[in-house]
Design a protein around this motif. Sequence first.
Motif, mmCIF file in Angstrom:
data_model
loop_
_atom_site.group_PDB
_atom_site.id
_atom_site.type_symbol
_atom_site.label_atom_id
_atom_site.label_comp_id
_atom_site.label_asym_id
_atom_site.label_seq_id
_atom_site.Cartn_x
_atom_site.Cartn_y
_atom_site.Cartn_z
ATOM 1 N N CYS A 11 16.983 6.310 -5.860
ATOM 2 C CA CYS A 11 17.575 5.271 -5.666
ATOM 3 C C CYS A 11 17.429 4.072 -6.225
ATOM 4 O O CYS A 11 18.719 3.866 -6.206
ATOM 5 C CB CYS A 11 16.146 4.212 -4.491
ATOM 6 S SG CYS A 11 16.676 5.341 -2.861
ATOM 7 N N ILE A 62 22.503 -2.738 -1.576
ATOM 8 C CA ILE A 62 21.239 -3.488 -0.888
ATOM 9 C C ILE A 62 20.927 -2.551 -0.068
ATOM 10 O O ILE A 62 19.649 -2.361 0.552
ATOM 11 C CB ILE A 62 20.996 -5.600 -0.502
ATOM 12 C CG1 ILE A 62 21.558 -6.178 -1.115
ATOM 13 C CG2 ILE A 62 20.086 -5.270 0.417
ATOM 14 C CD1 ILE A 62 20.219 -6.300 -2.398
ATOM 15 N N GLU A 98 18.278 1.613 1.251
ATOM 16 C CA GLU A 98 17.414 2.112 1.864
ATOM 17 C C GLU A 98 17.956 2.512 2.468
ATOM 18 O O GLU A 98 17.284 4.096 3.067
ATOM 19 C CB GLU A 98 15.973 0.888 2.467
ATOM 20 C CG GLU A 98 15.137 1.351 3.032
ATOM 21 C CD GLU A 98 14.491 1.790 2.997
ATOM 22 O OE1 GLU A 98 13.606 2.651 3.816
ATOM 23 O OE2 GLU A 98 14.156 1.262 1.484
ATOM 24 N N ASN A 148 20.761 -1.050 6.078
ATOM 25 C CA ASN A 148 19.508 -0.554 6.731
ATOM 26 C C ASN A 148 19.835 -1.095 7.947
ATOM 27 O O ASN A 148 18.168 0.247 8.891
ATOM 28 C CB ASN A 148 19.153 -1.566 6.387
ATOM 29 C CG ASN A 148 19.124 -1.338 4.564
ATOM 30 O OD1 ASN A 148 19.462 -0.184 3.434
ATOM 31 N ND2 ASN A 148 18.810 -2.660 3.510
ATOM 32 N N GLY A 171 10.221 1.946 2.272
ATOM 33 C CA GLY A 171 10.485 0.348 1.672
ATOM 34 C C GLY A 171 10.634 1.119 0.042
ATOM 35 O O GLY A 171 11.394 0.127 -0.967
ATOM 36 N N TYR A 195 14.338 -0.387 -1.559
ATOM 37 C CA TYR A 195 13.536 -2.232 -1.687
ATOM 38 C C TYR A 195 13.539 -1.503 -3.389
ATOM 39 O O TYR A 195 13.238 -2.668 -4.427
ATOM 40 C CB TYR A 195 13.243 -2.620 -0.776
ATOM 41 C CG TYR A 195 14.069 -2.610 0.303
ATOM 42 C CD1 TYR A 195 14.567 -3.411 0.498
ATOM 43 C CD2 TYR A 195 13.276 -1.731 1.418
ATOM 44 C CE1 TYR A 195 15.992 -4.240 1.769
ATOM 45 C CE2 TYR A 195 13.957 -3.033 2.828
ATOM 46 C CZ TYR A 195 15.175 -3.277 2.760
ATOM 47 O OH TYR A 195 16.185 -3.491 4.128
ATOM 48 N N LEU A 215 15.393 -0.910 -6.476
ATOM 49 C CA LEU A 215 16.790 -1.805 -6.631
ATOM 50 C C LEU A 215 15.591 -2.754 -7.621
ATOM 51 O O LEU A 215 16.383 -3.015 -8.310
ATOM 52 C CB LEU A 215 16.794 -2.824 -5.466
ATOM 53 C CG LEU A 215 17.608 -3.629 -5.505
ATOM 54 C CD1 LEU A 215 18.995 -2.869 -6.042
ATOM 55 C CD2 LEU A 215 17.675 -4.050 -3.649
#
Length: 418
Positions: A62, A77, A80, A136, A289, A292, A295
Amino acid sequence: MPIQTEPDGVKYQVSRVQKALLIAGLGLVAISAVRVITGETVLTSSGTARAMLTLALPIAMCALGGLVAERAGVINIGLEGMMILGTWGAGFGGWQYGPWGALLGALIGGALGGLLHALATVTFGVDHIVSGVAINLVAAGLVRFLSEAVYADSTEGGGPTMSPPLGSVDTFNIPILSSGPNLLRRLEDTDLPVLSDLGGILHGLTSGLTVFTLIIVAMIPLAWFVLWRTAFGLRLRSAGESPVAAESLGVNVYKMKYLAVTASGALAGLGGFMLVMFEQSYREGQTGGRGYIGLAAMIFGNWRPGGLLAGSGLFGYADAVRLRASTSAAVLALLLLVGLILAAVGVWDLYRRRYVLSAVLLVLAGATILAWGTLDALPREVTTMTPYLVTLAVLATATQRLRPPAADGMRYRRGEEH
């Protein structure tokens, strides 16, 4: 790169590789010291290292997907959601066509999410954050709808929240190192400080592997080579640094952004594939999650493959210790390790005359070490949160000069001046 001066006044540069090796060496010494002090062998056991690899790779994919997109100037963003689509694609493809079908399904599912994000942000100029959040939300609802339509009536064990079981994949060990003479296992069994810890970690990373693990690990150096050592990578990065200048030199900026964001989704889908193969089926909420966290790992890694790998490995290690520990004593040992890291960073900041930050870090380090010395056990809820808390503590104190791509997140229109 930092410049050091030798006693004779000759200056030399410390490369990123040398700096990474130094940090890795110091980290190994710190973990070994904590293992010796606490007696918690799970900290550096081969089983923990093997679990760390399994848990870190989905996050790393990711993070790598986010890096590819943002190097082309598109904030993603929606990692996910793309990972969620990848897990469902892996579950369906694996159910129908086996492990390679799962891999293809994950790539297609994630890539479709990336393509949707590119369409919204590049073609229609939708705000990147808004588009990512929408993906998402849509992905979570879409996979539930698809599961109820495809798996609910399955006679093979599926349901509205999960796919039928996919079966296991054959594993192998690296010859000589982890099979046959098994040199690393012998080194691990010596119980010598540092050396046995190194043997345990390397033994875990070279045993119980699958061909898919090797493919996904290879994605990280491959991405570095493509982005920083090829003409295509230069064009893609130019789209994220100065799209107007790139356009004036003949680069098709729209094409670069579309390719980057679609590839970003495919990489996030690969992370979902790893989760599905680990649990041997698709399950709703499987990503937990991790998109995220990926990220955050990408930002911690300063938009570079090596840095994001370190951030992903940190979370994977903390989670692996939590899962492998039979009691909360090993999790408490992590508190001591975090305290040592905070203290080391605090002393470094003191040397660099960052007095306020140094004071805060040293106080936190003292509190963490005191907690380790006074607590006998941790509540189950706190133990479950430990990987997230450890990751946040280390990432928040990793003082560095972050430099995102100059045009990251900017709306681009051909012929416009920015």
